[in-house]
Design a protein around this motif. Structure first.
Motif, PDB file in Angstrom:
ATOM      1  N   ASP A  97       0.846  -1.193   0.000  1.00  0.00           N
ATOM      2  CA  ASP A  97       0.000   0.000   0.000  1.00  0.00           C
ATOM      3  C   ASP A  97       0.881   1.244   0.000  1.00  0.00           C
ATOM      4  OD1 ASP A  97      -2.300  -1.471   0.055  1.00  0.00           O
ATOM      5  OD2 ASP A  97      -2.514  -1.419   2.235  1.00  0.00           O
ATOM      6  N   ASP A 143       2.939   9.955   5.059  1.00  0.00           N
ATOM      7  CA  ASP A 143       3.534   9.103   6.081  1.00  0.00           C
ATOM      8  C   ASP A 143       3.876   7.741   5.473  1.00  0.00           C
ATOM      9  OD1 ASP A 143       4.380   7.823   8.341  1.00  0.00           O
ATOM     10  OD2 ASP A 143       2.467   7.930   9.404  1.00  0.00           O
ATOM     11  N   THR A 144       5.171   7.469   5.348  1.00  0.00           N
ATOM     12  CA  THR A 144       5.610   6.223   4.707  1.00  0.00           C
ATOM     13  C   THR A 144       6.121   5.205   5.720  1.00  0.00           C
ATOM     14  OG1 THR A 144       7.789   7.228   4.339  1.00  0.00           O
ATOM     15  CG2 THR A 144       6.188   7.378   2.538  1.00  0.00           C
ATOM     16  N   GLY A 145       5.808   5.399   6.992  1.00  0.00           N
ATOM     17  CA  GLY A 145       6.311   4.499   8.026  1.00  0.00           C
ATOM     18  C   GLY A 145       5.913   3.052   7.810  1.00  0.00           C
ATOM     19  N   LYS A 146       4.612   2.814   7.601  1.00  0.00           N
ATOM     20  CA  LYS A 146       4.133   1.442   7.394  1.00  0.00           C
ATOM     21  C   LYS A 146       4.670   0.869   6.092  1.00  0.00           C
ATOM     22  CE  LYS A 146      -0.130   1.961  10.074  1.00  0.00           C
ATOM     23  NZ  LYS A 146      -1.622   1.928  10.043  1.00  0.00           N
ATOM     24  N   GLN A 149       8.205  -0.277   6.667  1.00  0.00           N
ATOM     25  CA  GLN A 149       8.227  -1.505   7.485  1.00  0.00           C
ATOM     26  C   GLN A 149       7.886  -2.726   6.638  1.00  0.00           C
ATOM     27  OE1 GLN A 149       5.618  -0.968  10.853  1.00  0.00           O
ATOM     28  NE2 GLN A 149       6.729   0.844  11.581  1.00  0.00           N
ATOM     29  N   ARG A 150       6.861  -2.609   5.793  1.00  0.00           N
ATOM     30  CA  ARG A 150       6.473  -3.717   4.910  1.00  0.00           C
ATOM     31  C   ARG A 150       7.596  -4.018   3.912  1.00  0.00           C
ATOM     32  NH1 ARG A 150       4.758  -8.415   3.556  1.00  0.00           N
ATOM     33  NH2 ARG A 150       3.622  -8.558   1.578  1.00  0.00           N
ATOM     34  N   GLU A 175      12.396   8.127   7.255  1.00  0.00           N
ATOM     35  CA  GLU A 175      11.869   7.146   8.213  1.00  0.00           C
ATOM     36  C   GLU A 175      12.949   6.721   9.197  1.00  0.00           C
ATOM     37  OE1 GLU A 175       9.496   4.429  10.279  1.00  0.00           O
ATOM     38  OE2 GLU A 175       9.003   6.147   9.023  1.00  0.00           O
TER      39      GLU A 175
END
Length: 713
Positions: A97, A143-146, A149-150, A175
């Protein structure tokens, strides 16, 4: 009788009310304040900054998306096995995503050989040494944090001995910065507070004093964070250390107040006895120097408010707010604990130097400190306020290794330059195409430039299609602006065909010039080849502007702070000699700190730069308390050097032990995995040593020595 009883009951319980207030503030902050540090791609500048304005104009005229780069290395990048793995990796990351599209040797060019032969794909996807290829991920931004992580999980599962994946790109770097400062904020700030507390407990040997100091300093920090939230300020890349700074500022007031309280108890023979009135006396003699210390600290932080760099301005606002709050908490919350406590002297405090020690002038030591400061001062010319992007991360770790690999194979820091033809002609003709290719080659040959992607590489790719000779360059551009080609041409040329963008990935490891000097070189190259530079953007350029602002803030901030301190020094010292001595002693701190940084080639980044302000604030604090001690001795009938002897005997504990407590807290930052935080802690520790030497030895010599041998006793 009842009223007197109630009043006594209230006075007796005020300290517990202060503890309850601290607990209430803690709960309020925990519930209502956003304690997560925020870092985004535009954290360097406010929206009103000219550099940020250029970046926004580029985004409007040349719409593009933030990119992540996976540099995948192998012993044979042309093998079928490598091709299969790249295809699988491309498919997996495309499902994340927030990823809008993915380009690799399996998604874009027809095959590996086609990518090698393509002027566009070979530059975008294949390293110059032919040992790795790139997988380019286009993101929606935000926000590219997730997303990161993926991506890290996919990369971890896909990696093998002969299939190494290195991650780079602005969203990834941002990040990682956020993770580092969040980790330090939650763990090292808390650990620093614990170390502060343990040092205070060992020094004052009183649970009541310890509780009072902890409650007061914690309340100052919590109230500052709460007010920051009310004023709409979030925790950022610099204000992440604001809590520790406010804790230190508040504690400094308390240390001097407590030592004055102990000194008064010793003079009146009331040690080991409960003496509530001593607290009022301690407040009376500590309040005036504390007030002027607060004014100086506020002015020091206020000097950052005029800087264009957003993080420095945020720290300036938070520092002014925190200095005022710390002063208020110190004199509202802490006195009830002193009234409650019993003055004692610990083993540390009892081991004080004899009277003859403080009666000496120490000319050799003082002159040595001045000469060393003068020698270190020549290092000011070597101070590097424009460090490499790589210096933000620790060597021999996965992130740094990945950035270094990408940097070696095409550069890791993006720079965009928008140009137009110097004669105003359109850029959709054969002649313009040849001129742009020449400029493209000149950019590629510049030593600090890595991979360059531009309109001519895109048009050259169009030239490779069958029957392309039948199409004009204008027609090729129109085709590449269609949705089925992802409107790629819009990324490189405006609709009026008058401006085009060159996207450069700049090399960080080999840079020997300031970033803005590099940008000026590239502008000159564009002019030399018949183009006019219109706009410059990208993280590389913004970091260069930030570095310039950090350097100017160090100079202008120190200048105005010293200019204001001249006035305050005159008010405090009330003599020309005393004021000059204070100013000269204060100058030793930045000379030694910044000069030493220059000689040792320590990078001065946006995070470690404010350490100088912190140390100068501590130095000013110590000076003011010492000079007020001299004035008290003069009121008691002592003149000249004897007044300085009395002041040193009275205030040395506050100067030395406040620095010891502060040093113990900041020492924990040295253990951080984030180099800027390490540098912040180390610079503060070095400054504290200079502070002690300047205030206890140099200042008394310059301000009170009689310069006669006839002063023997």
């Amino acid at each position: 009788m009842k009223l007197k009883f109630v009043r006594r009951l209230m006075e007796a319980g005020v300290h517990w009310q202060m503890v309850a207030l601290t607990v209430a503030l803690f709960v309020i902050v925990l519930v209502f304040v956003d304690l997560k540090p925020h870092v985004d791609e535009n954290f360097f500048f406010s929206t009103s900054d000219p550099g940020f304005g250029q970046e926004k104009k580029i985004e409007q005229h040349f719409p593009s998306q933030p990119q992540l780069i996976l540099a995948v290395s192998s012993s044979d990048i042309s093998s079928p096995r490598y091709f299969e793995r790249i295809q699988k990796l491309t498919q997996e990351v495309d499902t994340i995503d927030g990823i809008t599209s993915v380009k690799s040797i399996t998604s874009g060019p027809k095959n590996f050989q086609d990518a090698l032969e393509s002027p566009f794909w070979s530059r975008l996807l294949i390293a110059k040494d032919r040992k790795s290829t790139n997988v380019i991920l286009f993101t929606r931004g935000g926000d590219t944090g997730k997303l990161v992580q993926r991506l890290e999980r996919i990369v971890h599962d896909a990696e093998a001995k002969d299939f190494r994946i290195h991650i780079a790109g602005t969203p990834y770097v941002v990040e990682m910065l956020q993770r580092s400062i969040t980790h330090d904020f939650h763990y090292f700030s808390l650990t620093a507070v614990v170390l502060f507390g343990l040092t205070m407990a060992a020094m004052f040997r009183s649970a009541r004093v310890f509780l009072g100091m902890l409650a007061t300093c914690a309340s100052a920090v919590l109230l500052t964070l709460l007010l920051q939230q009310i004023f709409g300020r979030r925790i950022g890349i610099l204000t992440v250390n604001l809590g520790t700074i406010v804790f230190v500022v508040a504690m400094s007031h308390l240390v001097y107040m407590t030592f004055n309280w102990q000194t008064l108890a010793d003079r009146t023979h009331r040690l080991e006895k409960k003496s509530p009135d001593l607290a009022a006396d301690a407040v009376r003699i500590t309040l005036p120097p504390s007030f002027w210390s607060m004014i100086c600290a506020s002015l020091g932080f206020a000097s950052l408010l005029v800087v264009e760099a957003k993080p420095l301005r945020e720290l300036g606002f938070g520092g002014v707010l925190g200095s005022i709050v710390a002063f208020g908490c110190a004199y509202v919350m802490y006195p009830p604990f002193l009234r409650w406590a019993i003055p004692r002297e610990s083993k540390i405090v009892e081991a004080e130097p004899p009277h003859w020690f403080w009666s000496r002038q120490f000319p050799i030591l003082s002159v040595a400190v001045i000469l060393v400061a003068g020698g270190l001062g020549f290092g000011l010319r070597k101070v590097n306020t424009d460090p490499s992007l790589l210096d933000y991360f620790k060597p021999h770790q996965e992130l740094r290794d990945g950035l270094e690999y990408v940097d070696r194979n095409g550069g890791c820091n993006p720079l965009t330059m928008v140009v137009s033809s110097a004669d105003g002609s359109k850029l959709n003709t054969d002649a313009a195409y040849q001129k742009m290719w020449t400029l493209h080659g000149a950019f590629e040959n510049y030593r600090d430039a890595g991979t360059v992607i531009s309109l001519p590489t895109l048009l050259a790719e169009g030239d490779r299609t069958p029957f392309s000779f039948l199409l004009s360059y204008e027609k090729i551009m129109e085709i590449m602006e269609q949705p089925k080609y992802a409107r790629v041409a819009k990324t490189f040329i405006t609709e009026d065909r008058e401006e085009t963008m060159f996207l450069l990935r700049m090399v960080e490891a080999k840079r020997h010039k300031l970033r803005l000097e590099v940008v000026d070189d590239l502008r000159s190259i564009a002019r030399k080849h018949g183009f006019t530079p219109r706009l410059v953007g990208g993280i590389y350029y913004l970091q260069g502007r930030l570095a310039k602002l950090v350097a100017s803030s160090l100079v202008t901030g120190l200048f105005w702070l010293n200019a204001l301190f001249i006035v305050i020094a005159w008010i405090v010292a009330r003599s020309v000699r005393g004021a000059i001595a204070m100013i000269a002693s204060l100058m030793l701190v930045p000379l030694c700190m910044l000069g030493g940084i220059g000689w040792l080639h320590v990078p001065v980044d946006i995070i470690s730069a404010p350490a100088t302000n912190v140390c100068i604030g501590i130095a000013i604090d110590s000076m003011i308390h010492l000079v007020f001690g001299v004035r008290r001795a003069q009121r008691d009938g002592k003149k000249g050097w004897p007044a300085w002897i009395a002041a040193r005997e009275e205030q040395w504990r506050g100067i030395v032990y406040s620095d010891v407590i502060i040093g113990a807290g900041f020492a924990i930052f040295v253990l951080s995995n984030f180099p800027p935080t390490q540098r912040f802690g180390l610079v503060v520790l070095a400054g504290l040593v200079i502070d002690i030497l300047a205030n206890l030895f140099v200042l008394p010599l310059l301000g009170g020595a009689t310069w006669k041998r006839a002063t023997k006793r």
